[in-house]
Design a protein around this motif. Structure first.
Motif, PDB file in Angstrom:
ATOM      1  N   HIS A 113      31.430  68.291  57.056  1.00 22.73           N
ATOM      2  CA  HIS A 113      32.773  68.371  57.651  1.00 22.73           C
ATOM      3  C   HIS A 113      32.758  69.415  58.765  1.00 22.73           C
ATOM      4  O   HIS A 113      33.268  70.532  58.610  1.00 22.73           O
ATOM      5  CB  HIS A 113      33.797  68.729  56.576  1.00 22.73           C
ATOM      6  CG  HIS A 113      33.851  67.756  55.448  1.00 22.73           C
ATOM      7  ND1 HIS A 113      34.567  66.569  55.511  1.00 22.73           N
ATOM      8  CD2 HIS A 113      33.247  67.771  54.228  1.00 22.73           C
ATOM      9  CE1 HIS A 113      34.423  65.909  54.373  1.00 22.73           C
ATOM     10  NE2 HIS A 113      33.621  66.608  53.583  1.00 22.73           N
ATOM     11  N   PRO A 114      32.195  69.067  59.908  1.00 21.02           N
ATOM     12  CA  PRO A 114      31.970  70.051  60.980  1.00 21.02           C
ATOM     13  C   PRO A 114      33.244  70.594  61.621  1.00 21.02           C
ATOM     14  O   PRO A 114      33.170  71.563  62.387  1.00 21.02           O
ATOM     15  CB  PRO A 114      31.131  69.268  61.996  1.00 21.02           C
ATOM     16  CG  PRO A 114      31.434  67.832  61.729  1.00 21.02           C
ATOM     17  CD  PRO A 114      31.660  67.730  60.266  1.00 21.02           C
ATOM     18  N   GLN A 115      34.393  70.004  61.310  1.00 24.14           N
ATOM     19  CA  GLN A 115      35.644  70.493  61.912  1.00 24.14           C
ATOM     20  C   GLN A 115      36.198  71.714  61.202  1.00 24.14           C
ATOM     21  O   GLN A 115      37.114  72.374  61.703  1.00 24.14           O
ATOM     22  CB  GLN A 115      36.709  69.378  61.915  1.00 24.14           C
ATOM     23  CG  GLN A 115      37.522  69.235  60.623  1.00 24.14           C
ATOM     24  CD  GLN A 115      36.828  68.437  59.534  1.00 24.14           C
ATOM     25  OE1 GLN A 115      35.633  68.141  59.632  1.00 24.14           O
ATOM     26  NE2 GLN A 115      37.577  68.047  58.511  1.00 24.14           N
ATOM     27  N   VAL A 116      35.639  72.055  60.043  1.00 20.36           N
ATOM     28  CA  VAL A 116      36.192  73.140  59.235  1.00 20.36           C
ATOM     29  C   VAL A 116      35.552  74.476  59.614  1.00 20.36           C
ATOM     30  O   VAL A 116      34.327  74.628  59.553  1.00 20.36           O
ATOM     31  CB  VAL A 116      35.994  72.876  57.724  1.00 20.36           C
ATOM     32  CG1 VAL A 116      36.620  74.007  56.906  1.00 20.36           C
ATOM     33  CG2 VAL A 116      36.600  71.537  57.323  1.00 20.36           C
ATOM     34  N   ILE A 117      36.392  75.435  59.978  1.00 24.78           N
ATOM     35  CA  ILE A 117      35.953  76.806  60.243  1.00 24.78           C
ATOM     36  C   ILE A 117      36.119  77.609  58.958  1.00 24.78           C
ATOM     37  O   ILE A 117      37.047  77.378  58.175  1.00 24.78           O
ATOM     38  CB  ILE A 117      36.767  77.420  61.392  1.00 24.78           C
ATOM     39  CG1 ILE A 117      36.564  76.605  62.674  1.00 24.78           C
ATOM     40  CG2 ILE A 117      36.381  78.883  61.631  1.00 24.78           C
ATOM     41  CD1 ILE A 117      37.505  77.001  63.805  1.00 24.78           C
ATOM     42  N   ILE A 118      35.231  78.554  58.720  1.00 26.96           N
ATOM     43  CA  ILE A 118      35.214  79.319  57.480  1.00 26.96           C
ATOM     44  C   ILE A 118      35.445  80.794  57.782  1.00 26.96           C
ATOM     45  O   ILE A 118      34.746  81.370  58.618  1.00 26.96           O
ATOM     46  CB  ILE A 118      33.866  79.162  56.754  1.00 26.96           C
ATOM     47  CG1 ILE A 118      33.578  77.678  56.470  1.00 26.96           C
ATOM     48  CG2 ILE A 118      33.829  79.979  55.468  1.00 26.96           C
ATOM     49  CD1 ILE A 118      32.105  77.373  56.356  1.00 26.96           C
ATOM     50  N   ILE A 119      36.436  81.391  57.116  1.00 22.34           N
ATOM     51  CA  ILE A 119      36.611  82.839  57.155  1.00 22.34           C
ATOM     52  C   ILE A 119      36.093  83.398  55.843  1.00 22.34           C
ATOM     53  O   ILE A 119      36.600  83.065  54.769  1.00 22.34           O
ATOM     54  CB  ILE A 119      38.077  83.246  57.363  1.00 22.34           C
ATOM     55  CG1 ILE A 119      38.552  82.825  58.755  1.00 22.34           C
ATOM     56  CG2 ILE A 119      38.243  84.763  57.189  1.00 22.34           C
ATOM     57  CD1 ILE A 119      40.007  83.191  59.047  1.00 22.34           C
ATOM     58  N   SER A 120      35.075  84.249  55.929  1.00 19.64           N
ATOM     59  CA  SER A 120      34.474  84.869  54.750  1.00 19.64           C
ATOM     60  C   SER A 120      34.889  86.335  54.704  1.00 19.64           C
ATOM     61  O   SER A 120      34.416  87.149  55.493  1.00 19.64           O
ATOM     62  CB  SER A 120      32.946  84.741  54.809  1.00 19.64           C
ATOM     63  OG  SER A 120      32.341  85.350  53.699  1.00 19.64           O
TER      64      SER A 120
END
Length: 422
Positions: free
Chosen positions: A211-218
């Motif tokens: 799902h390359p559209q999802v940005i992740i905040i860690s």
């Protein structure tokens, strides 16, 4: 004429008080609310043991304080660059490589007034109205409110105590849709203390790859408060690094809560967007804090590890005490400084005229009857639990556990008529 003036003035006041609609989705954080109530009771002379706030009770290490004094004496009292002093950006880049094996050049790093602002900047730079934001629960209270302020649609994924409050790849896969734009999580987790292993993160990473559209905040603010050993970041997976935003700061690992210094590393486009946003609200972070943070990040971490050892002893005591209380269910927190016990077995019980229907009732019962301040779990997305901070002295924790145990013993099941049993 005087009546007209009064009428006109009242109308002007009414117009002036029409606040922005975005505030309707934002409430005062329960952590701050409970701390405020605790202070009010203390002001009345009531002996409250406050376990509501996540703030280390240790002093900032002396060498960091000395660096701040040195910065003042050397004249670092002017405006700072919006992104932060170049020397601090370099120190953060070195830290990320040294501790996390992550390569972030200084143009992919920005400093803010606390990790909370870093999170806010990132969310506001990424989320458009209508975008889906996935947040595994339990979660830190501010994630959802920030996403809602940006106009995002928040989708919570319930991660229960039986799975150590951690998200599974299957849950993640089932939750992502074409509208999903952002995923926010923390490890170590506030409030559960759960820590994702490398294998667990790899499982989530495999889902995100599809799902390359999802940005992740860690959110990695509790990185150093880790009882497992080495910290693992989801940014370590090369296929995801270009869409991971790593948020960290000085508050927890260096006992620098009041210094207000957070930082972010991520894709250049997001860092540039955050610089633009920050330049229009706070500008650069505090100059003295920045100079002190350079010293903190590049110096011996022995004071941090000593503090973590103390937290581990407190963790072991608190979890041991809670597990001895009938009706309490606990996981074993492997990081941060919180216990997140499930107290749902007490729902439907009462003492005198006090009935416990939910987690909020339990938190208020413990505050008003046991005189121990905790935070209701629903603030973090799990209404079966309460959060207990053990970032305080062992003396306070021993007293608090005795008070909680005694208070819980008073709660009795209701009879079929809704009256407490005798």
């Amino acid at each position: 004429m005087s009546h007209f003036r009064i009428f006109a003035a009242s109308n002007i006041l009414a117009i002036a008080m029409q606040l922005a609609q975005r505030l309707n989705s934002v409430n005062e954080p329960q952590t701050i609310k409970m701390a405020k109530m605790s202070r009010e009771l203390k002001a009345k002379g009531i002996n409250i043991v406050d376990l509501s706030l996540g703030e280390p009770d240790f002093k900032t290490p002396e060498h960091i304080c000395n660096a701040a004094v040195k910065a003042i004496n050397e004249g670092y009292t002017k405006y700072t660059p919006v992104v932060g002093y170049p020397e601090l950006l370099e120190a953060i880049s070195i830290k990320l490589k040294r501790d996390n094996n992550l390569d972030y050049p200084t143009n992919q790093v920005i400093v803010s007034t606390g990790a909370k602002q870093s999170l806010y900047n990132a969310v506001m730079s990424i989320v458009d109205p209508g975008d889906e934001v996935i947040i595994p629960a339990p979660y830190w209270v501010t994630y959802a409110s920030q996403a809602q302020m940006a106009g995002g649609h928040v989708k919570h994924i319930k991660c229960g105590i039986d799975n150590d409050f951690k998200l599974t790849p299957e849950q993640l896969e089932a939750s992502i849709t074409p509208k999903t734009k952002l995923f926010i999580y923390s490890s170590p987790c506030n409030p559960s203390g759960s820590v994702y292993t490398r294998d667990e993160l790899a499982g989530l990473a495999d889902v995100f790859k599809r799902h390359p559209q999802v940005i992740i905040i860690s959110d990695e603010i509790y990185e150093f408060i880790n009882y497992r050993g080495h910290h693992e970041s989801i940014a370590q997976f090369d296929e995801l690094k270009d869409r991971v935003v790593v948020v960290n700061g000085m508050s927890k690992g260096f006992a620098m809560t009041g210094w207000r210094l957070g930082y972010m590393a991520g894709p250049r486009e997001i860092i540039q967007a955050c610089e633009k946003l920050q330049g229009n609200c706070t500008s650069g972070a505090n100059s003295i804090t920045q100079r002190a943070s350079i010293t903190a990040l590049l110096s011996d971490l022995a004071p941090t590890y000593k503090m973590v050892d103390a937290f581990k002893q407190r963790r072991d005591f608190v979890i041991g005490a809670l597990k001895k209380m009938p009706g309490i269910k606990c996981n074993q927190p492997e990081g941060a400084f919180y216990a997140f016990p499930d107290v749902s077995s007490f729902f439907g019980k009462s003492h005198e005229d006090i009935k416990i229907e939910n987690d909020q009732d339990m938190a208020m019962f413990l505050l008003n009857h046991a005189h121990v301040a905790t935070v209701c779990g629903s603030a973090f997305g799990d209404d079966n639990c309460i959060r207990i901070s053990f970032a305080t002295s062992m003396t306070n924790l021993m007293e608090a556990m005795e008070r909680i145990a005694a208070a819980l013993k008073l709660l009795k099941p209701l009879t079929p008529k809704g009256e407490p049993s005798i």
